[in-house]
Design a protein around this motif. Sequence first.
Motif, PDB file in Angstrom:
ATOM      1  N   ARG A  69       0.801  -1.155  -0.162  1.00 34.02           N
ATOM      2  CA  ARG A  69      -0.109   0.169   0.055  1.00 34.02           C
ATOM      3  C   ARG A  69       0.881   1.269   0.170  1.00 34.02           C
ATOM      4  NH1 ARG A  69      -3.007  -3.009   3.700  1.00 34.02           N
ATOM      5  NH2 ARG A  69      -2.354  -1.834   5.360  1.00 34.02           N
ATOM      6  N   VAL A  73       0.853   4.121  -2.785  1.00 35.61           N
ATOM      7  CA  VAL A  73       0.601   5.506  -2.707  1.00 35.61           C
ATOM      8  C   VAL A  73       1.602   6.572  -3.035  1.00 35.61           C
ATOM      9  CG1 VAL A  73       0.487   7.222  -0.803  1.00 35.61           C
ATOM     10  CG2 VAL A  73      -0.959   4.986  -0.704  1.00 35.61           C
ATOM     11  N   LEU A  91      -3.455  10.786  -0.589  1.00 37.62           N
ATOM     12  CA  LEU A  91      -2.203  10.063  -0.320  1.00 37.62           C
ATOM     13  C   LEU A  91      -1.537  10.188   0.984  1.00 37.62           C
ATOM     14  CD1 LEU A  91      -0.583  10.654  -3.877  1.00 37.62           C
ATOM     15  CD2 LEU A  91      -2.352   8.896  -3.099  1.00 37.62           C
ATOM     16  N   ASP A  94      -2.819   5.570   3.700  1.00 35.20           N
ATOM     17  CA  ASP A  94      -2.266   4.514   2.730  1.00 35.20           C
ATOM     18  C   ASP A  94      -3.460   3.180   3.156  1.00 35.20           C
ATOM     19  OD1 ASP A  94      -1.327   3.716   5.375  1.00 35.20           O
ATOM     20  OD2 ASP A  94       0.613   3.201   4.633  1.00 35.20           O
ATOM     21  N   ILE A  99      -7.253   4.530  -0.408  1.00 32.18           N
ATOM     22  CA  ILE A  99      -6.848   4.082  -1.939  1.00 32.18           C
ATOM     23  C   ILE A  99      -8.158   3.899  -2.771  1.00 32.18           C
ATOM     24  CG2 ILE A  99      -5.597   2.097  -3.344  1.00 32.18           C
ATOM     25  CD1 ILE A  99      -4.044   1.771  -0.881  1.00 32.18           C
ATOM     26  N   HIS A 102      -9.507   7.303  -3.794  1.00 33.48           N
ATOM     27  CA  HIS A 102      -8.707   7.907  -4.775  1.00 33.48           C
ATOM     28  C   HIS A 102      -8.635   7.315  -6.097  1.00 33.48           C
ATOM     29  CE1 HIS A 102      -4.487   9.221  -6.087  1.00 33.48           C
ATOM     30  NE2 HIS A 102      -5.125  10.336  -5.955  1.00 33.48           N
TER      31      HIS A 102
END
Length: 553
Positions: A69, A73, A91, A94, A99, A102
């Motif tokens: 992860r 990121v 970001l 993590d 995630i 995003h």
Amino acid sequence: MTSATTAPGTRASAAPVAGGNALAGTRTLIRFALRRDRVRLPVWIGALLLGTLTTANSFRTLYSDPQDRANAVAGADSPANLALSGPRHYLTDDGFGSILSHQMIGFTAVLVGLMSVLVVTRHTRAEEETGRAELVRSTVVGRHAHLAAALSVAVLANLVLALLLALGLTGLGLEGVDAAGSLVYGFAHAAAGLVFAAVAAVTAQFTAHTRGASGAALAVIGVAYALRAAGDSGGDGALSWLSPIGWVQRSYPYVDNRWWPLLLCLVCAVACAAAGFVLSTRRDVGAGLRPEKLGSPTASAALATPVGFALRLHRGMLTGFGAGLFLMGAMYGSVLGEAEDMLQGIDEIEEALARLGGASVVESFASMVMVVLTVVAAVYVVMAALRPRAEETAGRAEPLLATGLSRSRWVGGHLAVAMGGGTVVLLLAGLGFGVAGAASTGDAGLLPDLVGAALAYAPALWVTAGVAVVLFGWFPRAGQAAWIVPVYAFVVGYLGQILQFPGWMNNLSPFGHIPRLPAADLDWTPLLLLTLVAAGLVWLGLAGFRRRDLDMK
């Protein structure tokens, strides 16, 4: 001959009595719209829900280790990647939820907007274009009932999607994906959908045609995405605040769980919807606020041919898909130079790229991206190949076929535009991908390689058109099943590479037989075989259409 008299001392009314209910019949129209969309809306909602849950669940294996992860990121922190995904603030965390938000919100918000736009234009402008709205409004139905019903159905669909997303993501039990963040995540999608539904309520007032209203609303979605991408990649994010997609992304589900950016969407949606209601009072039923342009007094020689006439009907959609795929290819091409750093440390994606082969990560990654571009091109092909069915059900095919125009030449004209236009769209996608990719990597040889890789998928597009014409020719009511081809190609051809689906599943798709250029070597055999299959399907579909009756209007 009749005459009317008035009693002495009374005054004849020169206008209808004021005070009628402008929303009369809205509840009935809502039930009718839900009845008509009893298949469409569940498919839309189910696909969006399943796609989100499948992606989130795949993170268990994609990012099973905290270091994975952290690498993901770190790899996402570049201007090109931020333009594709979202703001940098995600970001700072993590976790799985950060995630997911995003990577997904910017993409799925576009799809939710598309669903909402199509719902509103289907139950407003399409009803007027076919003449059904005028017939319905001759009964006890208020002038605003159609628009109110369409917006109500769009609101209901978005709320159902929001709640299902919240419940589904919470139920996955992923680390960091909690109930509070899932509620914000779900309602962020609903907020975006409401804004674009209200935008469609405005665009439906300007043109007399459904495709024009939908196209204008979709152009707004495209501008919103472009503003969001430019703002997020620029650093300060100022342009992103001009976009509803930027607003919903700044709710930061699973990071800050902000609700107030969603209120901006609500205010914008209410304002646009109110404008739609006001503008609807300034035009006649079936007309648009924008006056129709007078056409040429004489038709061109090309317009008198089946292919030329079909091209005239398809040119707006073909232009839109061509421009959109060129820009989409350019956006993906702009990250090719950073592909190796962006994907480093993500074991599952590295394994998927290794299975594709290729001399470099750039070539392997480009071959995966090419699947996404060709699936979008396949969406155009399905829409264009099913256009004859829309012409038939609208009653416009019958007068054409009553002339000397044969059934095969009429459908063949639409197929020629669908298959040829699909190839042109592929060329533009490869051109945008190649130009931007060559610029980002400094390798000019990528331009012809990526253009050739895109054109290699043309036989698969032709098979897709063949499937659509077979359904149209023999089973016209089942024509929408042609959408299974591009959807299956994306799920198996793209996600299947990452999630390691069995190989036989990929073989069921025509796209699965195309050599994965530029990572693989060119093999002409499957391309020739797919071309023959496409020709056979077209012949079979035309044979079926010649043998069945038209839907008479």
